[in-house]
Design an enzyme around this catalytic site. Structure first.
Site, PDB file in Angstrom:
ATOM      1  CB  CYS A  37     -46.243  -3.132 -81.553  1.00 30.85           C
ATOM      2  SG  CYS A  37     -44.638  -3.775 -81.056  1.00 30.85           S
ATOM      3  CB  CYS A  40     -45.923  -4.167 -78.056  1.00 24.75           C
ATOM      4  SG  CYS A  40     -44.869  -2.904 -78.807  1.00 24.75           S
TER       5      CYS A  40
END
Length: 286
Positions: A37, A40
């Protein structure tokens, strides 16, 4: 595993201890993330930086959703990054996406105690004991030391209002940033200040009641009486008078009764009186 005492890796085995039990002592910020991600990866160093900067005022708990699928499923994680804040053993707030650092600071500061908060608590205790002067002195000192704490202007406004200094109370609330102006407590205080500016002296209320008993169409007496009743927290009676004024003289004061009712309902928030009053106002208007 992070070397920081303020950052912990969380698994299904230690989630209860780190997050639930840990949040009984201080807030725990849980970051649900994954290696694939990209947002993230952008968010993680920001959260780590803040965890170090806040020096233990909160714990950052990292949950790798690829490895801890059961934990992610337990909290209904569907998209990441997903960040949840736990305090007092329960989830209290959260956000999704890679927010900018300034927004995350604002999010944290709503929940994480500051050093000046203890001064606010002491000032409120002094106020409860009737020592408004000491409360004001303490809060002004706290405001000088920590001007960004939004709790201080609210406490100052409450204290000035108790002392009957409406202008000082309004000045205290004016210090708040726009993002804090619509908070329920601020809305309530601003409503009280408005009604204080509209209300007659308390000793005039019997005269207004006498005028209204003699002439039920005395709109000015009914409106001013309602303002005074609000200030005395006799909300139910005030609502009745304002609804009656709307029925009898909708044009009084450029629709003043309706405007006062809406402000009063906002001030009361979730109070059942406000909910019932809104329903009755809607029926009256339609």
């Amino acid at each position: 595993m992070s070397d920081s005492p303020y950052i912990q890796e969380v698994t299904a085995e230690n989630f209860e201890q780190v997050v639930i039990h840990g949040s009984m002592e201080r807030p725990v910020l849980v970051d649900f993330w994954a290696s694939w991600c990209q947002p993230c990866q952008m968010l993680m160093p920001v959260l780590a930086k803040l965890a170090e900067e806040y020096q233990g005022r909160f714990i950052l708990a990292k949950v790798n959703t690829e490895e801890q699928q059961a934990v992610a499923a337990q909290f209904g994680i569907r998209s990441i990054p997903d960040v949840r804040l736990f305090h007092g053993g329960r989830e209290v707030d959260g956000f999704t996406g890679a927010l900018p650092e300034s927004a995350i600071r604002e999010f944290l500061d709503k929940h994480i105690p500051r050093e000046s908060d203890s001064t606010v608590e002491q000032a409120m205790q002094a106020l409860a004991a009737g020592d408004t002067a000491s409360a004001i002195t303490a809060l002004e000192a706290a405001a000088a030391a920590d001007p960004d704490n939004p709790r201080i202007p609210v406490a100052l406004a409450q204290t000035h209002m108790t002392a009957g200094d409406w202008e000082a109370a309004k000045a205290a609330l004016d210090r708040l940033p726009a993002s804090e102006q619509d908070q329920p407590e601020v809305t309530r205080l601003l409503g009280q200040l408005h009604f204080a500016s509209e209300a007659p002296p308390v000793q005039d209320l019997p005269e207004l009641e006498t005028r209204l008993a003699a002439d039920e169409n005395d709109s000015e007496a009914r409106y001013r009486l309602a303002m005074g009743l609000v200030l005395q927290q006799r909300f139910e009676q005030a609502i009745e008078h304002l609804l009656t004024l709307m029925r009898k003289d909708r044009q009084y004061g450029d629709d003043a009764a309706r405007k006062a009712l809406l402000r009063l309902f906002d001030m009361l928030g979730d109070d059942p009186l406000a909910q019932d009053g809104r329903r009755r106002l809607f029926n009256l208007m339609h």
